[in-house]
Design an enzyme around this catalytic site. Structure first.
Site, mmCIF file in Angstrom:
data_model
loop_
_atom_site.group_PDB
_atom_site.id
_atom_site.type_symbol
_atom_site.label_atom_id
_atom_site.label_comp_id
_atom_site.label_asym_id
_atom_site.label_seq_id
_atom_site.Cartn_x
_atom_site.Cartn_y
_atom_site.Cartn_z
ATOM 1 N N ARG A 173 35.509 53.894 60.044
ATOM 2 C CA ARG A 173 35.627 53.557 58.623
ATOM 3 C C ARG A 173 34.244 53.451 57.997
ATOM 4 N NH1 ARG A 173 39.848 48.865 60.181
ATOM 5 N NH2 ARG A 173 41.710 50.148 60.374
ATOM 6 N N ASP A 226 43.398 48.881 54.876
ATOM 7 C CA ASP A 226 42.898 48.281 56.120
ATOM 8 C C ASP A 226 42.260 46.907 55.906
ATOM 9 O OD1 ASP A 226 43.730 50.592 57.409
ATOM 10 O OD2 ASP A 226 41.775 51.552 57.145
ATOM 11 N N GLU A 227 42.758 46.175 54.949
ATOM 12 C CA GLU A 227 42.186 44.861 54.636
ATOM 13 C C GLU A 227 42.596 43.795 55.648
ATOM 14 O OE1 GLU A 227 44.039 46.682 52.563
ATOM 15 O OE2 GLU A 227 42.956 47.042 50.699
ATOM 16 N N GLY A 228 43.582 44.126 56.481
ATOM 17 C CA GLY A 228 44.131 43.133 57.412
ATOM 18 C C GLY A 228 45.505 42.667 56.940
ATOM 19 N N LYS A 229 46.202 43.571 56.224
ATOM 20 C CA LYS A 229 47.523 43.215 55.690
ATOM 21 C C LYS A 229 48.498 42.876 56.814
ATOM 22 C CE LYS A 229 47.698 47.226 53.692
ATOM 23 N NZ LYS A 229 46.344 47.736 53.925
ATOM 24 N N ASP A 247 34.522 36.622 60.105
ATOM 25 C CA ASP A 247 33.672 36.568 61.304
ATOM 26 C C ASP A 247 32.777 37.798 61.457
ATOM 27 O OD1 ASP A 247 36.389 37.628 61.668
ATOM 28 O OD2 ASP A 247 35.715 38.122 63.688
ATOM 29 N N THR A 266 45.265 61.546 55.997
ATOM 30 C CA THR A 266 45.637 61.258 57.381
ATOM 31 C C THR A 266 46.394 62.445 57.998
ATOM 32 O OG1 THR A 266 47.702 60.264 56.665
ATOM 33 C CG2 THR A 266 45.823 58.773 56.933
ATOM 34 N N GLN A 306 48.362 50.691 52.429
ATOM 35 C CA GLN A 306 47.155 51.190 51.757
ATOM 36 C C GLN A 306 46.570 50.064 50.882
ATOM 37 O OE1 GLN A 306 50.147 53.554 51.507
ATOM 38 N NE2 GLN A 306 49.410 54.031 53.520
ATOM 39 N N GLY A 339 48.511 52.035 59.050
ATOM 40 C CA GLY A 339 48.348 51.526 60.410
ATOM 41 C C GLY A 339 48.046 50.043 60.297
ATOM 42 N N HIS A 340 49.010 49.221 60.635
ATOM 43 C CA HIS A 340 48.864 47.768 60.478
ATOM 44 C C HIS A 340 48.778 47.127 61.863
ATOM 45 C CE1 HIS A 340 50.888 48.052 56.248
ATOM 46 N NE2 HIS A 340 49.787 48.751 56.348
ATOM 47 N N SER A 362 40.463 34.313 57.189
ATOM 48 C CA SER A 362 40.792 34.758 58.537
ATOM 49 C C SER A 362 39.509 35.016 59.318
ATOM 50 C CB SER A 362 41.647 36.031 58.444
ATOM 51 O OG SER A 362 41.797 36.620 59.707
#
Ligand code: GDP
Ligand code: IMO
Ligand code: MG
Length: 422
Positions: free
Chosen positions: A303, A13-16, A331, A129, A223, A40-41, A411
């Site tokens: 999370r 979930d790093e923002g891929k 941000d 999941t 992942q 989940g992207h 970002s």
């Protein structure tokens, strides 16, 4: 842009998805090589939100080919639903999506087994999941899995499914779960198989031809590094190689065709599911959750959140060979007066500048922090790196240096435009 492998440098979930969408502009082909619909992207285009699970995030850019590679485990009913959902949103999914013949198929018994094993583990559960990912990769390794090529061959599929269901129903009954109906599973999977057949091809050969045409290929990791079956915080991991090597085995494109590795990391740390997270901190978790952020894209779970862990990201640079970094969600830290960064771990008299392999030791490690002054300025409307507050630049430069790779992207929001290049 050369052939690029993009990986998550933390716990997923790093923002891929967002960074893939940005980098796809310069690519011709986007390939998923591991994982399944546990991923989940999230990508925003204008105000429209898209959450991709099995389909590469590159699908949202016209003119690109997207591939679900051999290393992925595919739940056919979920993939059909995802494709139909994209079509409903007017995304073209016709001729631009290919599915590997040799990707393994996730069955309902995998999902039930996933759930039952978690129940058996009790308080030691992984927090999966529940998409059947572990059992599906387990069958692949045990050589009892069915592949997409079997799914689209009706006669063979009937015979193989009957055999597999016989064995798995015995296991389900032993675990106290209800056995599955052969007729029902067959009907559901044959319908999905018929729908998916036009997408199915030999993606390994296709990718080699694409490389010969000098097309630029982007490998979309799912992942993150510490969920890797070999390099993660075992057993609190997923069941595939999420690190860069997985891009080769999961696509059939060899290592000497790969040109660069991009690591995506949040400007802080998150994790969903169980397992050690040394920098976890209720203060930053409450702050981010109160902003409506950091809820899982697949399961909706809140999370776990913590400060940036540079020991972990340095390890990620090592095992992935990360050349360039994309730091996301900068941000999220905009309001803080002071920001902590973990530079080591301590347990008793011993200090660590690497992740200890012993999970019991790792779960007891205390973070050693340095502090950075916050910039306390909104960054989400900033259009170029030059305009970033000096303290934000200093923070990001410092965490990249500690990580050991070059910062290339910062970002400052979920949208494409909120991407600053250095
Ligand atoms: P992935 O699994 O690595 O693709 O990441 P997810 O989509 O599961 O989670 C990342 C979340 O952060 C998503 O909701 C994104 O829309 C969001 N996101 C990505 N980059 C930024 C950013 O720079 N700022 C903000 N505010 N959100 C971001
Ligand atoms: P993306 O691609 C975050 C986690 C689960 C659990 C562990 C094992 O969106 O970054 P699994 O269902 O794979 O057997 O669960 O891995 N997990 C993820 N966490 N992002 C993901 O994907 C994840 N996919 C699996 O929460 O801890
Ligand atoms: Mg995600």
């Amino acid at each position: 842009m050369p052939n690029t492998i993009l990986v998550g440098a933390q716990w997923g979930d790093e923002g891929k998805g967002k960074i893939i969408d940005v980098l796809t502009e310069e690519a011709d082909v986007v390939v998923r090589t591991q994982g399944g619909n546990n991923a989940g992207h999230t990508v925003y285009i204008g105000s429209q939100k898209y959450v991709l699970h099995l389909v590469p995030s590159g699908i949202l850019r016209p003119g690109k080919t997207c591939i679900i590679g051999n290393g992925v485990v595919v739940d056919p009913t979920s993939l059909v639903e995802e494709i139909k959902g994209l079509m409903k949103l007017k995304v073209k999914v016709d001729g631009n999506l290919l599915l590997s013949e040799t990707a393994h198929v996730v069955f309902p018994y995998h999902r039930v087994l996933d759930e039952q094993r978690e129940i058996l583990k009790g308080k030691n559960k992984i927090g999966t999941t529940k998409r059947g990912i572990g059992p599906a990769y387990g069958d692949k390794a045990a050589r009892t899995g069915l592949r997409v090529i079997d799914l689209v061959n009706p006669h063979r599929f009937e015979l193989l499914l009957k055999m597999r269901l016989k064995e798995n129903n015995e296991i389900l009954k032993a675990l106290g779960a209800k056995p599955l109906s052969y007729k029902k599973v067959l009907a559901e999977y044959r319908e999905a198989g018929d729908f998916l057949e036009p997408f199915v091809t030999n993606t390994v050969v296709w990718l080699h031809e694409s490389a010969q045409r000098k097309e630029k290929i982007l490998f979309e990791g799912a992942q993150g590094t510490f969920l890797d079956i070999d390099h993660g915080t075992y057993p609190f991991v997923t069941s595939s190689n999420t690190t860069s090597g997985g891009a080769c085995t999961g696509s059939g494109v060899p290592p000497n065709r790969m040109d660069r590795v991009v690591g995506v990391m949040k400007a802080y740390t998150t994790r969903v599911g169980e397992g050690p997270l040394p920098t976890e901190d209720p203060f930053i978790a409450d702050m981010l959750h109160a902003m409506g952020r950091e809820f899982g894209a697949t399961t909706g779970r809140a999370r776990r959140c913590g400060w940036f862990d540079s020991v972990a990201t340095r390890h990620a640079t090592m095992v992935n060979g990360i050349d360039e970094l994309a730091s996301t969600n900068v941000d999220g830290l905009d309001t803080l007066e002071s920001i902590k960064v973990c530079t080591g771990y301590r347990l008793g008299a011993k200090t660590y500048d690497y992740i200890p392999n012993d999970i019991e030791i790792f779960s007891k490690c205390q973070p050693v922090y340095v502090e950075f002054p916050g910039w306390q300025t909104p960054t989400h409307e900033i259009k170029s790196w030059k305009q970033m507050p000096a303290k934000a630049k200093a923070y990001l430069k410092a965490i990249s240096e500690l990580t050991g790779a070059r910062l290339k992207i910062a970002s400052v929001g979920p949208a494409r435009e909120q991407t600053l290049f250095l």
